[in-house]
Design an enzyme around this catalytic site. Structure first.
Site, mmCIF file in Angstrom:
data_model
loop_
_atom_site.group_PDB
_atom_site.id
_atom_site.type_symbol
_atom_site.label_atom_id
_atom_site.label_comp_id
_atom_site.label_asym_id
_atom_site.label_seq_id
_atom_site.Cartn_x
_atom_site.Cartn_y
_atom_site.Cartn_z
ATOM 1 N N LYS A 1 -0.524 4.618 4.654
ATOM 2 C CA LYS A 1 -1.422 3.657 5.309
ATOM 3 C C LYS A 1 -0.857 3.280 6.665
ATOM 4 O O LYS A 1 0.304 2.907 6.790
ATOM 5 C CB LYS A 1 -1.616 2.417 4.438
ATOM 6 N N HIS B 1 0.838 -1.193 0.000
ATOM 7 C CA HIS B 1 0.000 0.000 0.000
ATOM 8 C C HIS B 1 0.878 1.249 0.000
ATOM 9 O O HIS B 1 2.096 1.173 0.156
ATOM 10 C CB HIS B 1 -0.930 0.022 1.219
#
Length: 226
Positions: free
Chosen positions: A136, A132
């Site tokens: 995140k 990600h």
């Protein structure tokens, strides 16, 4: 996610926005009265569905208001602690609830495939690698854990690895391995619109249903029956 939900809402004529709640409302581009700061959540007008993409610290108030208003509750907030998951289960006795780590149709189908593979490949090693963007906060991702839970339901014992780099929207790669062979399953998201569009579709489907704890698989099954 909130901005993408607002942008894609016109694709769902069954849904009508009555309020958007955010920490900062100045950039939402909504007419006066539709944007509410988070501290005024309790003052939201009547609604039949709440779609929540917040943080764990804001989750409790959102869920409590949905229950108080007897509204369907769809949530994609990850990083919840056991107490909050228990609150979701309790809420499902009063309103329809659907929590998911990922609202893409592809991931919903992938979850089914992972469980099937785990059942068919007993004793194989399973590694789940998720990637990600650098901002995140939770790791492993909620989607990785959900896929791992599907694998565990099939008898596998997953191991996890997390990568945070650049602006990756979301990638999940799973490898079942045994002597002499490997099976790989993967999902790659290239736009956050798939999550927002999925949440809106799920919300339109969930609103008006009896109280209960629903899943993405229930939604997929409903699509098949339709």
């Amino acid at each position: 996610m909130g901005q993408r939900l607002l942008a894609l809402l016109p694709e769902f004529p069954a849904l009508r926005l009555v309020a958007a709640v955010a920490r900062r409302t100045s950039g939402l581009g909504l007419p006066e009265g539709l944007a509410l700061p988070a501290e005024r959540l309790a003052g939201a007008p009547a609604f039949a569905l709440m779609i929540d993409f917040s943080l764990p610290k804001a989750f409790d108030a959102a869920l409590a208001l949905a229950v108080a208003r007897r509204a369907a509750f769809v949530s994609g907030t990850t990083g919840l602690v056991p107490r909050q998951r228990e609150a979701l289960e309790a809420a499902a006795r009063q309103v329809p609830v659907l929590w998911a780590a990922n609202f893409s149709l592809g991931v919903a189908v992938l979850s089914e495939l992972v469980e099937q593979a785990a059942r068919a490949l007993p004793g194989w090693d399973l590694d789940i690698v998720e990637s990600h963007h650098v901002h995140k906060q939770d790791a492993p991702s909620g989607t990785a854990l959900a896929l791992g839970a599907a694998a565990e339901a099939g008898g596998a014992r997953p191991r996890y690895a997390s990568l945070r780099a650049g602006d990756i929207v979301g990638e999940h790669w799973l490898q079942f391995a045994s002597a002499g062979e490997r099976l790989e399953l993967a999902h790659r998201a290239t736009s956050r619109d798939i999550f927002a569009r999925g949440a809106l579709a799920v919300g339109a489907w969930l609103a008006g249903r009896p109280p209960g704890c629903y899943t993405m698989r229930d939604w997929v099954a409903g699509k098949r029956q339709a």
